[in-house]
Motif scaffolding. Structure first.
Motif, PDB file in Angstrom:
ATOM      1  N   LEU A  51       0.826  -1.207   0.000  1.00  0.00           N
ATOM      2  CA  LEU A  51       0.000   0.000   0.000  1.00  0.00           C
ATOM      3  C   LEU A  51       0.862   1.260   0.000  1.00  0.00           C
ATOM      4  O   LEU A  51       0.569   2.223  -0.711  1.00  0.00           O
ATOM      5  CB  LEU A  51      -0.935   0.004   1.203  1.00  0.00           C
ATOM      6  CG  LEU A  51      -1.896   1.200   1.260  1.00  0.00           C
ATOM      7  CD1 LEU A  51      -2.891   1.159   0.100  1.00  0.00           C
ATOM      8  CD2 LEU A  51      -2.642   1.239   2.594  1.00  0.00           C
ATOM      9  N   ALA A  52       1.914   1.251   0.787  1.00  0.00           N
ATOM     10  CA  ALA A  52       2.792   2.421   0.878  1.00  0.00           C
ATOM     11  C   ALA A  52       3.302   2.829  -0.501  1.00  0.00           C
ATOM     12  O   ALA A  52       3.347   4.023  -0.845  1.00  0.00           O
ATOM     13  CB  ALA A  52       3.972   2.098   1.806  1.00  0.00           C
ATOM     14  N   ARG A  53       3.657   1.844  -1.308  1.00  0.00           N
ATOM     15  CA  ARG A  53       4.213   2.127  -2.642  1.00  0.00           C
ATOM     16  C   ARG A  53       3.170   2.779  -3.544  1.00  0.00           C
ATOM     17  O   ARG A  53       3.495   3.648  -4.366  1.00  0.00           O
ATOM     18  CB  ARG A  53       4.740   0.827  -3.233  1.00  0.00           C
ATOM     19  CG  ARG A  53       5.744   0.992  -4.353  1.00  0.00           C
ATOM     20  CD  ARG A  53       6.465  -0.309  -4.640  1.00  0.00           C
ATOM     21  NE  ARG A  53       7.286  -0.695  -3.496  1.00  0.00           N
ATOM     22  CZ  ARG A  53       6.999  -1.723  -2.698  1.00  0.00           C
ATOM     23  NH1 ARG A  53       5.942  -2.480  -2.921  1.00  0.00           N
ATOM     24  NH2 ARG A  53       7.769  -1.995  -1.666  1.00  0.00           N
ATOM     25  N   LYS A  54       1.920   2.347  -3.425  1.00  0.00           N
ATOM     26  CA  LYS A  54       0.843   2.953  -4.220  1.00  0.00           C
ATOM     27  C   LYS A  54       0.764   4.458  -3.956  1.00  0.00           C
ATOM     28  O   LYS A  54       0.614   5.262  -4.885  1.00  0.00           O
ATOM     29  CB  LYS A  54      -0.492   2.301  -3.869  1.00  0.00           C
ATOM     30  CG  LYS A  54      -0.701   0.903  -4.412  1.00  0.00           C
ATOM     31  CD  LYS A  54      -1.316   0.969  -5.795  1.00  0.00           C
ATOM     32  CE  LYS A  54      -1.788  -0.390  -6.254  1.00  0.00           C
ATOM     33  NZ  LYS A  54      -2.401  -0.328  -7.603  1.00  0.00           N
ATOM     34  N   PHE A  55       0.851   4.839  -2.687  1.00  0.00           N
ATOM     35  CA  PHE A  55       0.763   6.261  -2.344  1.00  0.00           C
ATOM     36  C   PHE A  55       2.040   7.010  -2.716  1.00  0.00           C
ATOM     37  O   PHE A  55       1.986   8.166  -3.148  1.00  0.00           O
ATOM     38  CB  PHE A  55       0.451   6.429  -0.865  1.00  0.00           C
ATOM     39  CG  PHE A  55      -0.989   6.186  -0.515  1.00  0.00           C
ATOM     40  CD1 PHE A  55      -1.967   7.078  -0.923  1.00  0.00           C
ATOM     41  CD2 PHE A  55      -1.382   5.074   0.212  1.00  0.00           C
ATOM     42  CE1 PHE A  55      -3.305   6.874  -0.618  1.00  0.00           C
ATOM     43  CE2 PHE A  55      -2.712   4.857   0.527  1.00  0.00           C
ATOM     44  CZ  PHE A  55      -3.679   5.757   0.115  1.00  0.00           C
ATOM     45  N   ALA A  56       3.190   6.372  -2.548  1.00  0.00           N
ATOM     46  CA  ALA A  56       4.440   7.024  -2.919  1.00  0.00           C
ATOM     47  C   ALA A  56       4.467   7.340  -4.413  1.00  0.00           C
ATOM     48  O   ALA A  56       4.978   8.387  -4.830  1.00  0.00           O
ATOM     49  CB  ALA A  56       5.622   6.139  -2.541  1.00  0.00           C
ATOM     50  N   GLU A  57       3.891   6.446  -5.205  1.00  0.00           N
ATOM     51  CA  GLU A  57       3.847   6.675  -6.654  1.00  0.00           C
ATOM     52  C   GLU A  57       2.927   7.828  -7.028  1.00  0.00           C
ATOM     53  O   GLU A  57       3.027   8.378  -8.124  1.00  0.00           O
ATOM     54  CB  GLU A  57       3.415   5.388  -7.355  1.00  0.00           C
ATOM     55  CG  GLU A  57       4.490   4.304  -7.325  1.00  0.00           C
ATOM     56  CD  GLU A  57       4.031   2.956  -7.837  1.00  0.00           C
ATOM     57  OE1 GLU A  57       4.886   2.109  -8.122  1.00  0.00           O
ATOM     58  OE2 GLU A  57       2.789   2.746  -7.942  1.00  0.00           O
ATOM     59  N   LYS A  58       2.038   8.208  -6.104  1.00  0.00           N
ATOM     60  CA  LYS A  58       1.158   9.354  -6.341  1.00  0.00           C
ATOM     61  C   LYS A  58       1.765  10.662  -5.830  1.00  0.00           C
ATOM     62  O   LYS A  58       1.120  11.702  -5.890  1.00  0.00           O
ATOM     63  CB  LYS A  58      -0.201   9.110  -5.662  1.00  0.00           C
ATOM     64  CG  LYS A  58      -1.053   8.062  -6.349  1.00  0.00           C
ATOM     65  CD  LYS A  58      -2.310   7.747  -5.541  1.00  0.00           C
ATOM     66  CE  LYS A  58      -3.221   8.951  -5.372  1.00  0.00           C
ATOM     67  NZ  LYS A  58      -3.803   9.399  -6.656  1.00  0.00           N
ATOM     68  N   GLY A  59       2.977  10.588  -5.291  1.00  0.00           N
ATOM     69  CA  GLY A  59       3.653  11.806  -4.870  1.00  0.00           C
ATOM     70  C   GLY A  59       3.527  12.133  -3.397  1.00  0.00           C
ATOM     71  O   GLY A  59       3.888  13.243  -2.978  1.00  0.00           O
ATOM     72  N   LEU A  60       3.021  11.202  -2.575  1.00  0.00           N
ATOM     73  CA  LEU A  60       2.975  11.437  -1.138  1.00  0.00           C
ATOM     74  C   LEU A  60       4.341  11.121  -0.526  1.00  0.00           C
ATOM     75  O   LEU A  60       5.115  10.335  -1.067  1.00  0.00           O
ATOM     76  CB  LEU A  60       1.899  10.567  -0.476  1.00  0.00           C
ATOM     77  CG  LEU A  60       0.454  11.065  -0.599  1.00  0.00           C
ATOM     78  CD1 LEU A  60      -0.092  10.862  -2.005  1.00  0.00           C
ATOM     79  CD2 LEU A  60      -0.440  10.370   0.426  1.00  0.00           C
ATOM     80  N   GLU A  61       4.605  11.726   0.616  1.00  0.00           N
ATOM     81  CA  GLU A  61       5.832  11.433   1.371  1.00  0.00           C
ATOM     82  C   GLU A  61       5.481  10.345   2.383  1.00  0.00           C
ATOM     83  O   GLU A  61       4.738  10.594   3.339  1.00  0.00           O
ATOM     84  CB  GLU A  61       6.334  12.693   2.075  1.00  0.00           C
ATOM     85  CG  GLU A  61       7.671  12.517   2.770  1.00  0.00           C
ATOM     86  CD  GLU A  61       8.192  13.810   3.360  1.00  0.00           C
ATOM     87  OE1 GLU A  61       8.898  13.734   4.396  1.00  0.00           O
ATOM     88  OE2 GLU A  61       7.895  14.892   2.800  1.00  0.00           O
ATOM     89  N   VAL A  62       6.006   9.143   2.175  1.00  0.00           N
ATOM     90  CA  VAL A  62       5.519   7.962   2.880  1.00  0.00           C
ATOM     91  C   VAL A  62       6.584   7.386   3.801  1.00  0.00           C
ATOM     92  O   VAL A  62       7.753   7.238   3.419  1.00  0.00           O
ATOM     93  CB  VAL A  62       5.064   6.881   1.871  1.00  0.00           C
ATOM     94  CG1 VAL A  62       4.558   5.643   2.599  1.00  0.00           C
ATOM     95  CG2 VAL A  62       3.974   7.444   0.953  1.00  0.00           C
ATOM     96  N   THR A  63       6.141   7.034   5.012  1.00  0.00           N
ATOM     97  CA  THR A  63       6.950   6.275   5.972  1.00  0.00           C
ATOM     98  C   THR A  63       6.235   4.964   6.245  1.00  0.00           C
ATOM     99  O   THR A  63       5.034   4.949   6.524  1.00  0.00           O
ATOM    100  CB  THR A  63       7.122   7.049   7.288  1.00  0.00           C
ATOM    101  OG1 THR A  63       7.779   8.290   7.030  1.00  0.00           O
ATOM    102  CG2 THR A  63       7.939   6.242   8.295  1.00  0.00           C
ATOM    103  N   GLY A  64       6.959   3.856   6.162  1.00  0.00           N
ATOM    104  CA  GLY A  64       6.385   2.549   6.448  1.00  0.00           C
ATOM    105  C   GLY A  64       6.994   1.951   7.699  1.00  0.00           C
ATOM    106  O   GLY A  64       8.212   2.024   7.904  1.00  0.00           O
TER     107      GLY A  64
END
Length: 257
Positions: free
Chosen positions: A49-62
């Protein structure tokens, strides 16, 4: 049950079902998924899931407890060109600053948590008006379908497994977030069919809590189970498999105080 998904990290990485694009499209209705938002993904596993959001340009921490899963996540990020920060930690005691994230997600993992402790932590790390999102994507056992027969086979090897017979709905989670003071609680569900080859289904099941991630089964037990599942599929489901799944999503807003 004693569960360690690190034992099956490779199969987990290869065969777990990715979250459908429809999920992210639906979440946009609640302002979730905008470029630049800061998102924390609890129980991130290999970062599906994290990768899906990162690909949309969000700054993601898992965040995840398993070093093996996080290693797989980093390799997948390298393949996909995504940039996610990973922290090895449990969700009940996060080594992260307070009021820092716009969104906290927990996908396919809420049932493993001490919900009271995790809700205190999500309240602490979310910004005011931040969103908590709990997601599950479940296969559906329907009378005599491949899922129900696979679950019966798992139970024959691992009677302590409690993941069978689900319907993909989690009403208890609404009570949990409500009692923790969360507001604007809403849910949505939708169903989808996922296609598997026999080898893919065997890999998916091996990556599950009832088989490869269970410390109750030896490698020999797992190999015997896989052989039995292979025989079952060839005998009763000789064609490619269409597996019914259900997405359940709960969205709520951080307590006001």
């Amino acid at each position: 049950m004693n569960i360690n998904f690190g034992l099956t990290a490779n199969d987990y990485s290869k065969y777990r079902v990715e979250y459908p694009d429809k999920l992210l499209i639906k979440l946009q209705e609640w302002g979730v998924g905008n470029e630049g938002q800061l998102l924390l993904d609890l129980g991130t596993g290999t970062g599906f899931l994290a990768r899906k959001f990162a690909e949309k340009g969000l700054e993601v921490t898992g965040v995840d407890t398993s070093a093996e899963l996080l290693k797989e996540a980093k390799m997948l990020d390298k393949e996909r060109g995504t940039n996610i920060k990973y922290v090895q930690s449990n969700a009940e005691s996060l080594p992260l600053n307070g009021e820092n994230f716009d969104i906290v997600t927990a996908a396919q993992c809420w049932h493993w948590f001490d919900s009271t402790k995790v809700l205190k932590e999500t309240t602490r790390v979310l910004k005011k008006e931040g969103k908590l999102i709990i997601i599950h994507l479940d296969w559906l056992p329907i009378s005599d379908n491949v899922v129900s027969k696979t679950e019966d086979l798992i139970l024959s090897y691992n009677p302590k497994w409690s993941g069978n017979g689900g319907n993909g709905m989690y009403p208890d989670w609404l009570t949990q977030v409500s009692e923790a003071g969360y507001r604007n609680i809403e849910t949505f569900t939708f169903d989808l069919d996922v296609n598997f080859t026999h080898d893919m289904w065997r890999g998916r099941i091996k990556a599950s809590a009832g088989v490869g991630a269970s410390t109750s089964l030896t490698d020999s037990n797992i190999n015997k189970f896989d052989a039995d599942l292979k025989n079952l599929l060839e005998k009763e489901f000789p064609e490619s498999l269409t597996i019914p799944h259900r997405v359940f999503c709960l969205i709520c807003t951080r307590p006001s105080s």
